[in-house]
Design a protein around this motif. Structure first.
Motif, PDB file in Angstrom:
ATOM      1  N   PRO A   1     -10.078   2.599   4.565  1.00 44.65           N
ATOM      2  CA  PRO A   1      -8.853   3.366   4.330  1.00 44.65           C
ATOM      3  C   PRO A   1      -7.632   2.531   4.724  1.00 44.65           C
ATOM      4  O   PRO A   1      -7.678   1.758   5.681  1.00 44.65           O
TER       5      PRO A   1
ATOM      6  N   LEU B   1      -2.745   5.666   5.019  1.00 45.42           N
ATOM      7  CA  LEU B   1      -3.590   6.857   5.012  1.00 45.42           C
ATOM      8  C   LEU B   1      -3.995   7.215   6.444  1.00 45.42           C
ATOM      9  O   LEU B   1      -3.960   8.380   6.847  1.00 45.42           O
TER      10      LEU B   1
ATOM     11  N   ASP C   1       0.828  -1.207   0.000  1.00 38.78           N
ATOM     12  CA  ASP C   1       0.000   0.000   0.000  1.00 38.78           C
ATOM     13  C   ASP C   1       0.865   1.261   0.000  1.00 38.78           C
ATOM     14  O   ASP C   1       0.463   2.288  -0.548  1.00 38.78           O
TER      15      ASP C   1
ATOM     16  N   GLU D   1       0.900   3.585  -3.195  1.00 37.92           N
ATOM     17  CA  GLU D   1       0.238   4.807  -2.725  1.00 37.92           C
ATOM     18  C   GLU D   1      -1.281   4.626  -2.675  1.00 37.92           C
ATOM     19  O   GLU D   1      -2.053   5.508  -3.069  1.00 37.92           O
ATOM     20  N   SER D   2      -1.714   3.449  -2.180  1.00 36.97           N
ATOM     21  CA  SER D   2      -3.146   3.147  -2.131  1.00 36.97           C
ATOM     22  C   SER D   2      -3.808   3.877  -0.974  1.00 36.97           C
ATOM     23  O   SER D   2      -3.183   4.183   0.032  1.00 36.97           O
ATOM     24  N   SER D   3      -5.084   4.122  -1.134  1.00 36.33           N
ATOM     25  CA  SER D   3      -5.839   4.760  -0.068  1.00 36.33           C
ATOM     26  C   SER D   3      -6.977   3.866   0.432  1.00 36.33           C
ATOM     27  O   SER D   3      -7.587   4.133   1.453  1.00 36.33           O
ATOM     28  N   GLN D   4      -7.240   2.771  -0.309  1.00 36.98           N
ATOM     29  CA  GLN D   4      -8.305   1.861   0.122  1.00 36.98           C
ATOM     30  C   GLN D   4      -7.873   0.418  -0.027  1.00 36.98           C
ATOM     31  O   GLN D   4      -7.190   0.049  -0.979  1.00 36.98           O
TER      32      GLN D   4
END
Lengths: 333, 333
Positions: free
Chosen positions: B106, B110, B94, B98-101
């Motif tokens: 979340p 994040l 993640d 650069e994942s947010s979900q």
């Protein structure tokens, strides 16, 4: 103090004494950092591993193994393991600290990207575990796996302790014992274990590594403020800018009056740093003599390291390890 | 095709069959993700581990161990190890993506920050190594340490293969075999090894895990484009935006005319993505039928997984594992 006369000598002596073994360690490192599938891996790793690090930690493993009379092949694997863990930690540290320089060269996260540093660090961790399995010794496996967990725990603790003026000397000790001393003490301990040294000697080796690592990190943190003589060189003040609470600041906060406390609260807790604040911080450290006080602490830990050596057999390497403890503190005059 | 009838059933069947063991695994995971020193660690870990993951990978270890008649305690440690490696990988993925979900919630990077995700991931890796040492079995250690290195290598390979239209199906297979299938095959293999299964059965377990993992990842990559029916849900197109070359795109690039090639070059190689490009990409996949073709590949790998099971003893779990292979592909109708 006499310690300055040893400058660079103890490491040179150890390097000479362990030259053959260290060559084997370097060959193993080069072999294992390769990857047929992903050429990015040796690129990133070589940047760091060939960058003229002192190989201090693997040398400690070679030293205690030899001191205990070991003549088998596996101290080489264990020493390479220790260097891989160290290198993986550096790669991830530079991402976490958003560093752009290490040992005077641009960091891997700057030359490539954070992604590469994270993933290549993971690769080196995994490689270190492959290496530590090879001797087939469950006790050294346990020690090194525990050290890896302790290092990560120390790093997380440092993250949450940063920016918090309540961080005291006890918590600082816990952080540096985790993030730094755990690998020093694991390095010295596995050398003794693989050599089959008696339990009391293995304990002494652990104690030496632990105390040496603590002295080493205190000195490193002093150097970040320019050393006890406060010469402002490049990179001075990184910890201040990153709002890390290290020993000289913790001591200064403990002795702060209301106005000084407001300064630390603004700069470290709130992160509101302005032109001239680093100079102001250095003045506060000087006013309370906390650089000298922290150096005194480092000297005490070096003394404990040397005292631990008394339980070990009389051997040229024992004398070199004793000098090494002095040398570590002599970096900050 | 008949596969749709199995929806959710095989996992439920396995969960029921292995309920006692899985409870022990969950208890061990909760115990080992704790940290007295650094409360941030269980916070971050719990966010991910309690987030309703399917525990598919540790279930594979429990399944093969039970299938081979194991009644000792150590498949629990090995299964927990597998889940810790998986969770550590997710944390670092993640950060890298650069994942947010993740799973509709979340991500840790994040909620906390990238630093915490990197360091807590390291902690879980180290914890996984502590866990895998405990059974005292050098062969399972070796398998899991090797899998960790292979996973990291696959991730680095994916990083360097992204944005490069020369990435072909062979390289894609290498990437997903590393980043995904290596943990599936290690999970099934260590179950057999700890149970002392004959070499031919252990090999069959490895082959099953390998093929299942490949099918699983192909399907995952299809779902990222909305599945074979191309329903655009939320999160569709993440791989396209991250310029990852997955199987349907690789097949579409191979069949592209000059104009289509220019489109892929602009969006994937140069990263110049505009309004409507995802829809255009989906149209190209549809034009060349590459979603269906990739689904066909996944079906073939599921078939190989089922074929491997023939070398294993007749057992209710064997039938469930066979259904599981169908189920994995049925996620993309």
């Amino acid at each position: 103090m006499g310690v300055k006369e040893n400058v660079q000598k103890p490491l040179d002596q150890l390097s000479a004494e362990l030259a053959t073994e260290m060559e084997a360690v370097n060959a193993l490192i080069r072999q294992r950092m390769s990857s047929h599938h992903a050429p990015r891996i040796p690129e990133v790793t070589a940047h760091l591993i060939e960058a003229g690090g002192k190989r201090l930690r693997p040398m400690l493993t070679l030293a205690t193994a030899k001191l205990a009379g070991y003549d088998g092949p596996f101290h080489i694997h264990l020493a390479a393991t220790v260097e891989f863990i160290h290198t993986a930690t550096l790669l991830h540290d530079d991402v976490v600290d958003e560093s752009s320089q290490r040992r005077g060269r641009p960091t891997a996260n700057l030359l490539w990207d954070n992604k590469s540093s994270v993933l290549v660090g993971d690769y080196l961790f995994a490689r270190s575990f492959q290496l530590m399995v090879e001797p087939g010794n469950l006790r050294t496996l346990e020690i090194l796996a525990n050290a890896s967990a302790t290092i990560a725990e120390g790093e997380v603790l440092q993250l949450t302790a940063a920016q918090d003026l309540r961080t005291d000397e006890a918590l600082y000790l816990q952080v540096i014992r985790g993030k730094t001393a755990a690998l020093f003490s694991a390095a010295t301990e596995v050398g003794g274990v693989i050599a089959g040294a008696p339990a009391a000697q293995v304990q002494a080796m652990f104690d030496y590594g632990d105390a040496l690592g603590i002295a080493f990190q205190i000195v490193d943190d002093l150097l970040d403020y320019g050393g006890a003589t406060q010469t402002i060189g490049k990179n001075v003040g990184d910890d201040f800018r990153e709002r890390k609470l290290t020993l000289p600041v913790i001591k200064a906060v403990a002795r702060a009056d209301a106005e000084e406390r407001a300064f630390w609260s603004r700069t470290i807790e709130k992160g509101d740093q302005r032109e001239g604040d680093l100079e102001q911080a250095l003045q506060l450290l000087a006013r309370h003599g906390t650089m000298q006080a922290a150096r005194q602490d480092a000297l005490e830990w070096a003394g404990r390291a040397k005292a631990a050596l008394q339980a070990l057999p009389d051997h040229p390497i024992r004398a070199m390890l004793s000098d090494l403890a002095d040398f570590v503190v002599s970096r900050v005059a």
